[in-house]
Design a protein around this motif. Sequence first.
Motif, PDB file in Angstrom:
ATOM      1  N   LEU A  24      51.842 -81.647 -39.411  1.00 35.38           N
ATOM      2  CA  LEU A  24      52.115 -82.332 -40.940  1.00 35.38           C
ATOM      3  C   LEU A  24      52.868 -81.986 -41.695  1.00 35.38           C
ATOM      4  O   LEU A  24      52.800 -80.994 -41.586  1.00 35.38           O
ATOM      5  N   PRO A  37      54.717 -82.334 -45.864  1.00 35.32           N
ATOM      6  CA  PRO A  37      53.950 -82.880 -47.190  1.00 35.32           C
ATOM      7  C   PRO A  37      54.622 -84.524 -47.256  1.00 35.32           C
ATOM      8  O   PRO A  37      56.040 -84.276 -47.104  1.00 35.32           O
ATOM      9  N   TYR A  41      46.148 -80.078 -43.947  1.00 28.99           N
ATOM     10  CA  TYR A  41      46.132 -80.362 -44.313  1.00 28.99           C
ATOM     11  C   TYR A  41      46.099 -81.659 -45.156  1.00 28.99           C
ATOM     12  O   TYR A  41      45.852 -81.224 -46.454  1.00 28.99           O
ATOM     13  N   GLU A  42      44.600 -81.604 -45.403  1.00 29.79           N
ATOM     14  CA  GLU A  42      43.872 -82.251 -46.496  1.00 29.79           C
ATOM     15  C   GLU A  42      43.212 -81.412 -47.078  1.00 29.79           C
ATOM     16  O   GLU A  42      43.591 -81.982 -48.450  1.00 29.79           O
ATOM     17  N   ASP A  44      47.668 -88.702 -42.109  1.00 29.34           N
ATOM     18  CA  ASP A  44      47.276 -87.782 -41.232  1.00 29.34           C
ATOM     19  C   ASP A  44      46.214 -88.316 -39.497  1.00 29.34           C
ATOM     20  O   ASP A  44      46.416 -87.379 -38.930  1.00 29.34           O
ATOM     21  N   SER A  79      50.576 -88.856 -44.527  1.00 29.68           N
ATOM     22  CA  SER A  79      51.632 -87.923 -44.227  1.00 29.68           C
ATOM     23  C   SER A  79      52.672 -88.269 -43.340  1.00 29.68           C
ATOM     24  O   SER A  79      52.908 -89.218 -43.269  1.00 29.68           O
TER      25      SER A  79
END
Length: 440
Positions: free
Chosen positions: A297, A299, A382-383, A281, A164
């Motif tokens: 975070l 991309p 984020y994941e 991340d 990340s």
Amino acid sequence: MPTNRDLDRRGLLKVTGASLATVGLAAAGCGGDDGGSGGTNADGPATLRFAWWGGEPRAVKIKKAIALFEKKNPKIKIKPEFTDYQAFWEKFQTQASGGNPPDVFLNSVAFLAKYDKRGVLLDLKSQIDAGNLSLKNFRGGVESAGQVTGGKQVAVPVGANTMSLVIDKKAFAKAGVEPKFGWTWDEYFKTLQTIQDKLKISGDTGYAGIMYLYDLYLRQNGKAFFKDGKLGFTEDDLTQWWSDYYKRVKSGIVADPKKIEQVKPKSGLSAGLAAGEFTWDNFSVRYEGEGDSDYGLAPIPTTDGKDTGQYLGSLMLSISTKCKAQAQAAKFIDFMVHDPEVGKILGYDMGVLATTDQFDAYKPGEEADKAVAEANEGIAAYETAVDKAGVLGKITPHPSGADVVEAAFLRIAGDVANAKQKVPAAVKQFFSEAEAAFQG
């Protein structure tokens, strides 16, 4: 893949070039009623040595998980062994060479091929077929991270993470820039220039030596860092990567490596030297504790506006071929990666929980430390977003010597950034050291 935020990447890799340390061997291998062949009686009595690396907070959590396992499986006893990352691998090399490795142990993708080649890692197929260990319900295909070339499963993920870009959200807002899924590398570097122009700080702490980031860039371009047991890119490829990086350091949009070194063990991001930093991340929790800003975070930039090249990497659990109670060891690993209560205990200490059984059971916002709770919520979001974006692929199996190659890549990139070595000579040195590592 430690209590990851507490460890410096260079420190993590010092062990990779180390010779065997003179350390005492641990107690004899596990015993049980299965005899020497491993057997299939997962409920029989046994004592298993379980070794991992990390700090005291991780040890406290793992010991709670062990206690829960022993309560549910009173005939199986777990003897814990833990130390820091560097000492772990130095000791493990000695134990493995002496035929006395731990029965179950924490593992990393960089070491799978090396110890599979040496006959240390158990092929888990027999235990999977026997029903003692399940590969179901793993997120994003991360179970493949535990495979070596040919598809042999020698480890099972216990935590998962992906690369990340961690950003200083206040800095990005002040500069009027916003990262989005699908942004390109050209847009990323223009963003760094905007940050420098408006805020008078660098946009990036330094990315040239991050092997896993370069792997993503290569994957975006139809290649990979490793392929068929060797490097999957050319000298010309790396020359371009490091040359462009050096120019960006000189221009100031990437931070001066000397200044980054001066603030260690603090990150250059949390020290305010730059507005962004590429990392795994789940490492991002560290910044909330170190810095005075708000961090989030963002991309990974792309080549084509879509494909990030990302995959889920992981810390994993393996069983030694020397273990005499392999069925019980498999049952223990299955418990550690699937049991919902264990997920609640471990949280994201070893990465975002690898199975949906645990991922769904753990609520990342429930930590007493508000900053940690917010960071973990951000990691989970984020994941989830990366998974929904459909960009996740499978990690390329790492060859034997990958740990040494990673250390060399980081070190030589540092020499380039600090103008200690010109790019052409640095590239040739790296390829030479990588070839020697593969043959070692």
